[in-house]
Design a protein around this motif. Structure first.
Motif, PDB file in Angstrom:
ATOM      1  N   ALA A 114       0.822  -1.206   0.000  1.00  0.00           N
ATOM      2  CA  ALA A 114       0.000   0.000   0.000  1.00  0.00           C
ATOM      3  C   ALA A 114       0.859   1.260   0.000  1.00  0.00           C
ATOM      4  O   ALA A 114       0.575   2.228  -0.705  1.00  0.00           O
ATOM      5  N   ALA A 115       1.928   1.251   0.799  1.00  0.00           N
ATOM      6  CA  ALA A 115       2.787   2.429   0.919  1.00  0.00           C
ATOM      7  C   ALA A 115       3.573   2.683  -0.363  1.00  0.00           C
ATOM      8  O   ALA A 115       3.681   3.824  -0.825  1.00  0.00           O
ATOM      9  N   VAL A 116       4.131   1.633  -0.928  1.00  0.00           N
ATOM     10  CA  VAL A 116       4.908   1.778  -2.155  1.00  0.00           C
ATOM     11  C   VAL A 116       3.996   2.120  -3.327  1.00  0.00           C
ATOM     12  O   VAL A 116       4.352   2.886  -4.223  1.00  0.00           O
ATOM     13  N   GLY A 117       2.781   1.578  -3.305  1.00  0.00           N
ATOM     14  CA  GLY A 117       1.848   1.796  -4.402  1.00  0.00           C
ATOM     15  C   GLY A 117       1.088   3.102  -4.350  1.00  0.00           C
ATOM     16  O   GLY A 117       0.396   3.443  -5.315  1.00  0.00           O
ATOM     17  N   GLN A 118       1.201   3.844  -3.250  1.00  0.00           N
ATOM     18  CA  GLN A 118       0.517   5.129  -3.148  1.00  0.00           C
ATOM     19  C   GLN A 118       1.088   6.087  -4.191  1.00  0.00           C
ATOM     20  O   GLN A 118       2.263   6.424  -4.156  1.00  0.00           O
ATOM     21  N   PHE A 119       0.261   6.521  -5.120  1.00  0.00           N
ATOM     22  CA  PHE A 119       0.734   7.407  -6.187  1.00  0.00           C
ATOM     23  C   PHE A 119       0.893   8.822  -5.646  1.00  0.00           C
ATOM     24  O   PHE A 119      -0.018   9.377  -5.041  1.00  0.00           O
ATOM     25  N   GLY A 120       2.058   9.405  -5.857  1.00  0.00           N
ATOM     26  CA  GLY A 120       2.296  10.765  -5.409  1.00  0.00           C
ATOM     27  C   GLY A 120       2.419  10.851  -3.904  1.00  0.00           C
ATOM     28  O   GLY A 120       2.857   9.908  -3.229  1.00  0.00           O
ATOM     29  N   SER A 121       2.023  11.983  -3.360  1.00  0.00           N
ATOM     30  CA  SER A 121       2.195  12.246  -1.931  1.00  0.00           C
ATOM     31  C   SER A 121       1.042  11.678  -1.125  1.00  0.00           C
ATOM     32  O   SER A 121      -0.094  11.630  -1.578  1.00  0.00           O
ATOM     33  N   GLY A 122       1.348  11.259   0.100  1.00  0.00           N
ATOM     34  CA  GLY A 122       0.280  10.754   0.954  1.00  0.00           C
ATOM     35  C   GLY A 122       0.795  10.013   2.171  1.00  0.00           C
ATOM     36  O   GLY A 122       1.948  10.166   2.576  1.00  0.00           O
ATOM     37  N   TRP A 123      -0.087   9.182   2.710  1.00  0.00           N
ATOM     38  CA  TRP A 123       0.142   8.501   3.973  1.00  0.00           C
ATOM     39  C   TRP A 123      -0.382   7.077   3.883  1.00  0.00           C
ATOM     40  O   TRP A 123      -1.334   6.802   3.154  1.00  0.00           O
ATOM     41  N   THR A 124       0.230   6.170   4.648  1.00  0.00           N
ATOM     42  CA  THR A 124      -0.278   4.803   4.734  1.00  0.00           C
ATOM     43  C   THR A 124      -0.529   4.486   6.200  1.00  0.00           C
ATOM     44  O   THR A 124       0.362   4.632   7.039  1.00  0.00           O
ATOM     45  N   TRP A 125      -1.753   4.052   6.492  1.00  0.00           N
ATOM     46  CA  TRP A 125      -2.241   3.926   7.861  1.00  0.00           C
ATOM     47  C   TRP A 125      -2.620   2.495   8.206  1.00  0.00           C
ATOM     48  O   TRP A 125      -3.129   1.753   7.361  1.00  0.00           O
ATOM     49  N   LEU A 126      -2.408   2.141   9.461  1.00  0.00           N
ATOM     50  CA  LEU A 126      -3.096   1.004  10.059  1.00  0.00           C
ATOM     51  C   LEU A 126      -4.226   1.604  10.871  1.00  0.00           C
ATOM     52  O   LEU A 126      -3.980   2.450  11.745  1.00  0.00           O
TER      53      LEU A 126
END
Length: 204
Positions: A125-137
């Motif tokens: 999910a983190a690597v696949g996030q396109f552009g800027s953002g956040w990955t959460w549990l």
């Protein structure tokens, strides 16, 4: 929750560790820019934007939730959410990460099978996030754990979910240390920095 519940004007919360505490995964230089400039600017800009408005008397999380539904308050939302997200991010890490235990370990196993399966799903999910953002549990409204990726300033608290941990995948979070190698940053973050005690605290 470590987040400041005080009303405006907001101040930049103190880091929960020294600027060099997360090295070599995240260097003191990265922390200096990320915390001392990016995070600080969101707080300063938020104070300027809400001065004299109905948002001025609200706590930070209240501003995030209300501004998310207010199309005229997009700039307020972006700066409030980024201030909130960054403080949550700093607390999602610790200098010497251990393995999850207790309630958070049980919840991870129930939702993902085991830690390795969680790490794989989170990394994707983190690597696949396109552009800027956040990955959460996060813990959803039904109490199940899930992984959620959000773009730009978006945050789970604006949608009713309970965040447990977050990894920042904006480039300024890792570029000085990893350049364009986001997968290496995410792997090191999961292996060496995750604050599972903080996740368990947020689990409730």
């Amino acid at each position: 929750m470590p987040l400041d519940k005080a009303k405006a004007p907001f101040t930049l919360p103190k880091l929960p560790y020294a600027e060099d505490a997360l090295a070599p995964v995240i260097s003191a230089k990265t922390i200096s820019f990320h915390y001392g400039k990016h995070h600080a600017t969101y707080v300063k800009t938020l104070n300027e934007l809400i001065a004299g408005t109905a948002y001025e008397g609200l706590s930070l999380d209240e501003i995030v939730v209300r501004a998310a539904k207010d199309t005229a308050a997009k700039k307020i939302f972006n700066n409030a959410a980024q201030a909130w997200n960054h403080d949550f991010y700093w607390h999602s890490m610790r200098a010497k990460a251990g393995a999850p235990a207790g309630k958070i370990k049980d919840a991870l196993e129930k939702s993902f099978g085991d830690l390795a399966a969680f790490n794989k799903a989170f990394s994707q999910a983190a690597v696949g996030q396109f552009g800027s953002g956040w990955t959460w549990l996060v813990k959803d409204k039904d109490g199940a754990l899930k992984i959620e990726a959000t773009s730009n300033a978006d945050t789970p608290i604006a949608h009713g979910d309970t965040p447990l941990l977050v990894a920042d995948v904006w480039e300024h979070a890792y570029y000085l240390d990893f350049q364009n190698r986001r997968p290496d940053y995410v792997t090191a973050w999961l292996d060496k920095l995750v604050n599972w005690s903080f996740a368990e605290e947020n689990l409730g």
